[in-house]
Design an enzyme around this catalytic site. Structure first.
Site, PDB file in Angstrom:
ATOM      1  N   HIS A 127      10.504   7.759   0.130  1.00 16.43           N
ATOM      2  CA  HIS A 127       9.610   6.950   0.980  1.00 16.43           C
ATOM      3  C   HIS A 127       9.869   7.394   2.429  1.00 16.43           C
ATOM      4  O   HIS A 127      10.430   6.651   3.239  1.00 16.43           O
ATOM      5  CB  HIS A 127       9.904   5.464   0.775  1.00 16.43           C
ATOM      6  CG  HIS A 127       8.828   4.538   1.264  1.00 16.43           C
ATOM      7  ND1 HIS A 127       7.663   4.986   1.871  1.00 16.43           N
ATOM      8  CD2 HIS A 127       8.745   3.177   1.244  1.00 16.43           C
ATOM      9  CE1 HIS A 127       6.915   3.945   2.194  1.00 16.43           C
ATOM     10  NE2 HIS A 127       7.542   2.840   1.825  1.00 16.43           N
ATOM     11  N   CYS A 256      12.991  -3.064   3.926  1.00  9.93           N
ATOM     12  CA  CYS A 256      11.693  -2.381   4.049  1.00  9.93           C
ATOM     13  C   CYS A 256      10.525  -3.312   3.713  1.00  9.93           C
ATOM     14  O   CYS A 256       9.403  -3.021   4.107  1.00  9.93           O
ATOM     15  CB  CYS A 256      11.672  -1.136   3.163  1.00  9.93           C
ATOM     16  SG  CYS A 256      11.986  -1.471   1.420  1.00  9.93           S
ATOM     17  N   ARG A 284       6.105   0.613  11.503  1.00 12.12           N
ATOM     18  CA  ARG A 284       5.438   1.543  10.588  1.00 12.12           C
ATOM     19  C   ARG A 284       4.203   2.135  11.277  1.00 12.12           C
ATOM     20  O   ARG A 284       3.913   3.324  11.167  1.00 12.12           O
ATOM     21  CB  ARG A 284       5.002   0.827   9.293  1.00 12.12           C
ATOM     22  CG  ARG A 284       6.142   0.304   8.434  1.00 12.12           C
ATOM     23  CD  ARG A 284       6.983   1.396   7.796  1.00 12.12           C
ATOM     24  NE  ARG A 284       6.206   2.317   7.001  1.00 12.12           N
ATOM     25  CZ  ARG A 284       5.822   2.105   5.729  1.00 12.12           C
ATOM     26  NH1 ARG A 284       6.177   0.991   5.115  1.00 12.12           N
ATOM     27  NH2 ARG A 284       5.119   3.002   5.067  1.00 12.12           N
TER      28      ARG A 284
HETATM   29  N1   CP Z   1       7.592  -1.167   2.850  1.00 15.65           N
HETATM   30  C1   CP Z   1       6.404  -0.810   2.300  1.00 15.65           C
HETATM   31  O1   CP Z   1       6.142   0.388   2.037  1.00 15.65           O
HETATM   32  O2   CP Z   1       5.561  -1.845   2.100  1.00 15.65           O
HETATM   33  P1   CP Z   1       4.193  -1.814   1.273  1.00 15.65           P
HETATM   34  O3   CP Z   1       4.565  -1.581  -0.170  1.00 15.65           O
HETATM   35  O4   CP Z   1       3.582  -3.157   1.522  1.00 15.65           O
HETATM   36  O5   CP Z   1       3.338  -0.685   1.790  1.00 15.65           O
HETATM   37  N1  NVA Z   2      11.547   0.758  -3.849  1.00 14.16           N
HETATM   38  C1  NVA Z   2      10.354  -0.024  -3.619  1.00 14.16           C
HETATM   39  C2  NVA Z   2       9.842   0.162  -2.229  1.00 14.16           C
HETATM   40  C3  NVA Z   2       8.679  -0.712  -1.868  1.00 14.16           C
HETATM   41  C4  NVA Z   2       8.188  -0.476  -0.471  1.00 14.16           C
HETATM   42  C5  NVA Z   2       9.302   0.370  -4.653  1.00 14.16           C
HETATM   43  O1  NVA Z   2       9.169   1.553  -4.957  1.00 14.16           O
HETATM   44  O2  NVA Z   2       8.618  -0.529  -5.160  1.00 14.16           O
END
Ligand code: CP
Ligand code: NVA
Length: 297
Positions: A127, A256, A284
């Protein structure tokens, strides 16, 4: 042609460039340069999103471009059209792509076959936009992250900690991952990353003297079938007031989001750190505008 497919494949100087330009995007909001003028950028999402979707849609618009949101289930991709065909079609129509999906290979293939700048907006492996934002947020509040101690607590093998690993090895800070053995990153990956990165089951030792305590959901998207086991196995790895006491007195607590109170973080600790956590969410937008400008610059 530049892409942001992973932090594993992003150079330190490119990371520093994005981090260094984010502050200007934040302070100049409303008076933006328009590097995406006349462009349309596709957002292809196979998983849910609030922050990533909204920040990219708003960010692309503010840089002069037009976002085109495509739920993967609504386009032929969802009925089995190969990603490389989708990429070759979109590459002839739009100017860039932001992709949230499962397999990292799909984002890599899209970049290769589309011939347009491609951004990883979350895969099972990484990510990158989130972690660049997190580092910007840390540095905005505490100065350079170099030499600092970041402790990730929870599912240490999911996308978010994996991107933290690559950031630690490239930006020179210590990363400690506190997770049960089955939720730690593979030793192969750790060996490839190098740097000052350690994994332990001892959550208190990992938090001791940390500059930043960080967590993510226990059940990542795509892992719902494992929910019961994950919630049981990861329950001792909660960021709460007792754990925060182990860290430095001025340690930041970040998440996050989305947050599941009472699971990976206590209600009390989330609310005590809400200013940092929601600034992190806001950032973000600013960080991704810096990423988009870097990609087309
Ligand atoms: N932290 C993050 O990526 O959030 P969303 O899944 O809401 O995009
Ligand atoms: N590890 C989490 C992050 C969400 C922003 C997922 O992949 O669902």
């Amino acid at each position: 042609m530049k892409h942001l497919l992973s932090l594993e494949n992003m150079s330190t100087s490119d990371m520093e460039q994005v981090l260094n330009t984010t502050a200007a995007f934040k302070s100049n909001r409303g008076h933006d340069v328009k590097p995406l003028a006349g462009q349309t950028w596709a957002l292809i999402f196979s998983k849910s999103s609030t922050r990533t979707r909204v920040s990219f849609e708003v960010g692309i618009h503010e840089l002069g471009g037009r976002p085109l949101f495509l739920n993967a289930g609504d386009i032929q991709l969802g009925r089995g059209e190969p990603i490389k065909d989708t990429a070759r079609v979109l590459g002839r129509m739009v100017h860039g792509a932001v992709i949230r999906t499962f397999a990292q290979q799909d984002v890599d293939d899209f970049a290769r076959y589309s011939g347009i700048p491609t951004v990883n907006a979350l895969t099972d492996d990484e990510h990158p936009c989130q972690i660049l934002t997190d580092i910007f947020t840390f540095q905005e509040k505490r100065g350079s992250i170099r030499g600092k101690v970041v402790t990730f607590v929870g599912d240490g093998a999911c996308n978010v900690p994996l991107s933290w690993i690559w950031a630690a090895s490239k930006l020179g800070f210590e990363l400690r991952i506190a997770a049960p053995k089955a939720y730690q990153p593979s030793s192969d990956l750790l060996a490839r990353a190098g740097g000052r990165i350690s994994c332990t089951e001892d959550v208190n030792a990992a938090a001791s003297g940390a500059d930043l305590l960080y967590t993510d959901v226990f059940v990542s998207m795509g892992k719902e079938a494992e929910s019961a086991d994950r919630l049981k196995d990861l329950a001792p790895y909660q960021i709460n007031a007792a754990l925060v006491k182990q860290a430095k007195p001025d340690a930041l607590v970040m998440h996050c989001l989305p947050a599941y109170r009472g699971k990976e973080i206590s209600e009390e600790t989330l609310e005590a750190n809400a200013d940092t956590i929601f600034t992190e969410a806001e950032n973000r937008l600013h960080t991704q505008k810096a990423i988009l400008a870097w990609l087309v610059g």
